[in-house]
Design a protein around this motif. Structure first.
Motif, PDB file in Angstrom:
ATOM      1  N   UNK A  45       1.108  -1.266  -0.079  1.00 34.99           N
ATOM      2  CA  UNK A  45       0.046  -0.092  -0.011  1.00 34.99           C
ATOM      3  C   UNK A  45       0.815   1.257  -0.158  1.00 34.99           C
ATOM      4  N   UNK A  46       1.972   1.328   0.859  1.00 34.07           N
ATOM      5  CA  UNK A  46       2.981   2.287   0.904  1.00 34.07           C
ATOM      6  C   UNK A  46       3.480   2.504  -0.535  1.00 34.07           C
ATOM      7  N   UNK A  47       3.830   1.574  -1.218  1.00 31.49           N
ATOM      8  CA  UNK A  47       4.523   1.708  -2.472  1.00 31.49           C
ATOM      9  C   UNK A  47       3.359   2.164  -3.347  1.00 31.49           C
ATOM     10  N   UNK A  48       2.333   1.665  -3.415  1.00 31.36           N
ATOM     11  CA  UNK A  48       1.425   2.273  -4.341  1.00 31.36           C
ATOM     12  C   UNK A  48       1.199   3.921  -4.236  1.00 31.36           C
ATOM     13  N   UNK A  49       0.997   4.247  -2.920  1.00 30.28           N
ATOM     14  CA  UNK A  49       0.906   5.653  -2.682  1.00 30.28           C
ATOM     15  C   UNK A  49       2.113   6.408  -3.431  1.00 30.28           C
ATOM     16  N   UNK A  50       3.407   5.799  -3.263  1.00 31.16           N
ATOM     17  CA  UNK A  50       4.426   6.593  -3.894  1.00 31.16           C
ATOM     18  C   UNK A  50       4.125   6.589  -5.268  1.00 31.16           C
ATOM     19  N   UNK A  51       3.908   5.366  -5.898  1.00 28.61           N
ATOM     20  CA  UNK A  51       3.930   5.344  -7.339  1.00 28.61           C
ATOM     21  C   UNK A  51       2.823   5.944  -7.931  1.00 28.61           C
ATOM     22  N   UNK A  52       1.827   5.881  -7.455  1.00 29.43           N
ATOM     23  CA  UNK A  52       0.516   6.398  -8.093  1.00 29.43           C
ATOM     24  C   UNK A  52      -0.567   5.283  -8.424  1.00 29.43           C
ATOM     25  N   UNK A  78       2.600  -4.189  -9.010  1.00 29.44           N
ATOM     26  CA  UNK A  78       2.581  -4.845  -7.614  1.00 29.44           C
ATOM     27  C   UNK A  78       2.155  -6.169  -7.503  1.00 29.44           C
ATOM     28  N   UNK A  79       3.076  -6.997  -6.966  1.00 33.22           N
ATOM     29  CA  UNK A  79       2.882  -8.511  -6.603  1.00 33.22           C
ATOM     30  C   UNK A  79       3.041  -8.787  -5.223  1.00 33.22           C
ATOM     31  N   UNK A 117      -6.625 -11.170   1.803  1.00 30.54           N
ATOM     32  CA  UNK A 117      -7.974 -10.373   1.147  1.00 30.54           C
ATOM     33  C   UNK A 117      -7.854  -9.060   1.856  1.00 30.54           C
ATOM     34  N   UNK A 118      -7.492  -8.822   2.844  1.00 30.89           N
ATOM     35  CA  UNK A 118      -7.096  -7.592   3.375  1.00 30.89           C
ATOM     36  C   UNK A 118      -6.153  -6.596   2.544  1.00 30.89           C
ATOM     37  N   UNK A 119      -5.096  -7.125   1.934  1.00 35.18           N
ATOM     38  CA  UNK A 119      -4.278  -6.261   1.350  1.00 35.18           C
ATOM     39  C   UNK A 119      -4.758  -6.057  -0.191  1.00 35.18           C
ATOM     40  N   UNK A 120      -5.647  -7.075  -0.740  1.00 29.50           N
ATOM     41  CA  UNK A 120      -6.433  -6.699  -1.962  1.00 29.50           C
ATOM     42  C   UNK A 120      -7.149  -5.523  -1.690  1.00 29.50           C
ATOM     43  N   UNK A 121      -8.098  -5.726  -0.660  1.00 30.73           N
ATOM     44  CA  UNK A 121      -9.039  -4.800  -0.381  1.00 30.73           C
ATOM     45  C   UNK A 121      -8.416  -3.122  -0.257  1.00 30.73           C
ATOM     46  N   UNK A 122      -7.332  -3.076   0.610  1.00 33.09           N
ATOM     47  CA  UNK A 122      -6.529  -1.911   0.789  1.00 33.09           C
ATOM     48  C   UNK A 122      -6.161  -1.275  -0.634  1.00 33.09           C
ATOM     49  N   UNK A 123      -5.488  -2.277  -1.534  1.00 37.88           N
ATOM     50  CA  UNK A 123      -4.890  -1.825  -2.833  1.00 37.88           C
ATOM     51  C   UNK A 123      -6.173  -1.319  -3.629  1.00 37.88           C
ATOM     52  N   UNK A 124      -7.273  -2.052  -3.611  1.00 36.86           N
ATOM     53  CA  UNK A 124      -8.412  -1.445  -4.237  1.00 36.86           C
ATOM     54  C   UNK A 124      -8.659  -0.074  -3.763  1.00 36.86           C
TER      55      UNK A 124
END
Length: 543
Positions: free
Chosen positions: A109-116, A123-124, A134-141
């Motif tokens: 999640x922190x990486x996606x916030x940096x990268x946009x 991300x994998x 499942x929590x990771x998937x929802x947070x990324x969505x």
């Protein structure tokens, strides 16, 4: 957070399982984020309808884990995540990124916030825990609402991070793999070439990740500090050197993971990089430290932690190693348990010397109590007559009853004492150092030398029970350097003998005299005051 925790536990009771409860929680949170059309009409889950509750998914789930220690699951503090990302995303590389033990997604999640949001397809992640995935998937969505759940499920998978990764090679492998002590219960084969039987699982992740990144790629994984010098992590360190180099390093002298006492570090390895001074940081706030040069002839990384541990930097002038002069031996389980039936408490048999009885130039046998085989002894002794008649260690005992130097395996300085008459038996894990008889005191002088002790403290940092202690194996004792100035070394040997003969009141001054002369022998006095303070503390503690 208490109301969120209670709602999960209430849902578990009403739905019959923890998994069903979390399915309902995630459906409720997804609806609150506008990522689902409907959620279960469960009033008990009302706290999760707050749009901000999604940020509490990870902490609540982590707090409710039944076997957190058994699973090795300790999730990464935000400050450490940011430091890892600073190192891993500092290049212009645009390739895929993998967290092989993603947990509830803090790193991704922190990486996606940096990268946009547009970088979501880079991300994998994998994890063995389906709820955490499942929590990771929802947070990324939430960060990238346009990503299709089906596509996200292909990239964030329930899988063993030590296994296969179809999307490899990656530009970055980053994260905080589980610390499990050894490779028990893993899907991947722990006997595969390159790994010792007791390699910590986190180090196995580091080893595996090296083969998952492209040339120029970065591996940035949190590790227990034992990775720096532990024997079974040696093949992992060697593998890093074979494919690249450590380029950045972080550690802390205090635990940064709530609920654990593990001291951690984060070596950042760049595949294809040439060895260079390693930039270091330390502490929860990642304070910049000095650059450290790793000796290419040494297989340990302990020197990287030396600045954080307050260890002096030494560069002793050396010629050869202790193993050139003496045989260094450690005994193991068979000797320990084999002696148990023959150990008595009294001064009429052969002394058994434990690590706790050894100080610099001092043996406290018969003067201080010690423990052996879970019993307390005032003077542990071995009945050699019975051992010869009834035991299997008679040949071993005869081989050990020779003039030697005994080395305690863990202390604030190297603690060693000469057994000039060959009258003592070493208790596991004491190391026996057997040089020619006329070099006993020369060996003791080496082991009392500030440059040697500081070098050992840095080289093997992370292997002892405490960060302030030095722990040595027989192999590591054998690798300690010998001095170049033989005249000063001869003087140091005479002073070492005088120190062992000195009264308790004069011992501190006598040890300092040895230390000063041996600094001359090694042409390096930068650790003198550091060593004297540590040695005097040990001497005073016995007074």
């Amino acid at each position: 957070m208490d109301d969120l925790r209670r709602s999960v536990l209430d849902a578990e009771r009403s739905l019959g399982s923890r998994t069903a409860a979390w399915d309902a929680v995630l459906a409720t949170v997804a609806r609150a984020q506008g990522l689902a059309d409907a959620a279960p009409p469960d009033d008990g889950l009302a706290p999760w309808r707050d749009p901000d509750a999604i940020d509490r998914l990870g902490p609540v789930y982590e707090s409710l884990l039944d076997d957190r220690h058994g699973s090795g699951s300790f999730y990464t503090p935000p400050a450490l995540v940011e430091w890892l990302l600073d190192r891993a995303l500092s290049t212009d590389a645009e390739g895929p990124l993998l967290d092989p033990a993603c947990g509830t997604g803090n790193v991704l999640v922190a990486a996606l916030r940096r990268l946009g949001p547009e970088a979501s397809d880079r991300l994998h992640g994998t994890d063995l825990d389906p709820i955490a995935v499942a929590i990771t998937r929802l947070r990324l969505r939430r960060e990238a609402p346009s990503v299709e759940p089906r596509v996200l499920a292909e990239r964030i998978r329930v899988a063993d991070g030590l296994g296969e990764h179809p999307a490899a090679p990656f530009a970055v492998v980053i994260g905080n793999p589980p610390f499990l002590g050894q490779l028990r219960g893993r899907t991947a084969d722990p006997t595969r070439p390159g790994l010792g039987a007791y390699t910590d699982t986190s180090a196995a992740f580091l080893h595996r990740s090296l083969s998952l990144v492209e040339t120029g790629g970065v591996v940035a994984l949190v590790q227990p500090i034992s990775v720096l010098a532990a024997r079974d992590a040696g093949p992992v360190r060697d593998a890093v050197s074979e494919v690249g180099a450590v380029t950045d390093f972080w550690t802390s002298t205090t635990p940064v993971f709530p609920g654990t006492t593990v001291i951690t570090c984060a070596p950042v390895a760049t595949v294809g990089a040439a060895p260079r001074p390693v930039a270091t940081w330390s502490g929860p706030d990642a304070v910049r430290g000095p650059d450290v040069v790793l000796d290419p002839g040494v297989g340990e990384w302990g020197a990287l932690a030396a600045p954080a541990l307050g260890l002096p930097v030494v560069r002793p002038r050396a010629a050869g190693v202790l193993g050139d002069l003496a045989e260094c031996t450690a005994d193991f389980r068979d000797q320990y348990y084999g002696l148990v039936p023959f150990v008595t408490d009294g001064i009429d048999a052969t002394p058994l010397v434990t690590s706790g009885l050894i100080d610099p130039a001092r043996c406290h046998w018969g003067r201080s109590a010690t423990r052996f085989a879970k019993r307390s002894f005032s003077a542990p002794s071995v009945d050699l007559g019975r051992l010869e008649r009834e035991g299997t260690l008679a040949a071993w005992a005869r081989a050990r009853l020779v003039p030697k130097v005994l080395v305690a395996t863990q202390g604030r300085v190297i603690e060693a004492v000469v057994d000039a008459d060959g009258a003592w038996l070493p208790s596991v894990p004491v190391v026996s150092v057997v040089p020619p008889a006329d070099r006993l005191w020369h060996v003791l002088a080496v082991l009392l030398s500030p440059p040697v002790v500081a070098l050992a403290a840095a080289r093997y940092a992370g292997t002892a029970l405490a960060t302030s202690a030095i722990k040595l194996s027989a192999r590591q004792v054998a690798a300690l350097p010998l001095p170049v100035d033989h005249t000063a070394w001869d003087d140091g040997a005479r002073l070492a003998r005088a120190a062992q003969d000195a009264s308790d009141e004069d011992l501190g001054d006598a040890l300092r005299a040895v230390a000063e002369r041996m600094c001359v022998a090694y042409d390096d006095d930068s650790a003198l005051l550091w060593w004297v303070e540590r040695a005097e503390t040990r001497v005073r503690s016995r007074s």
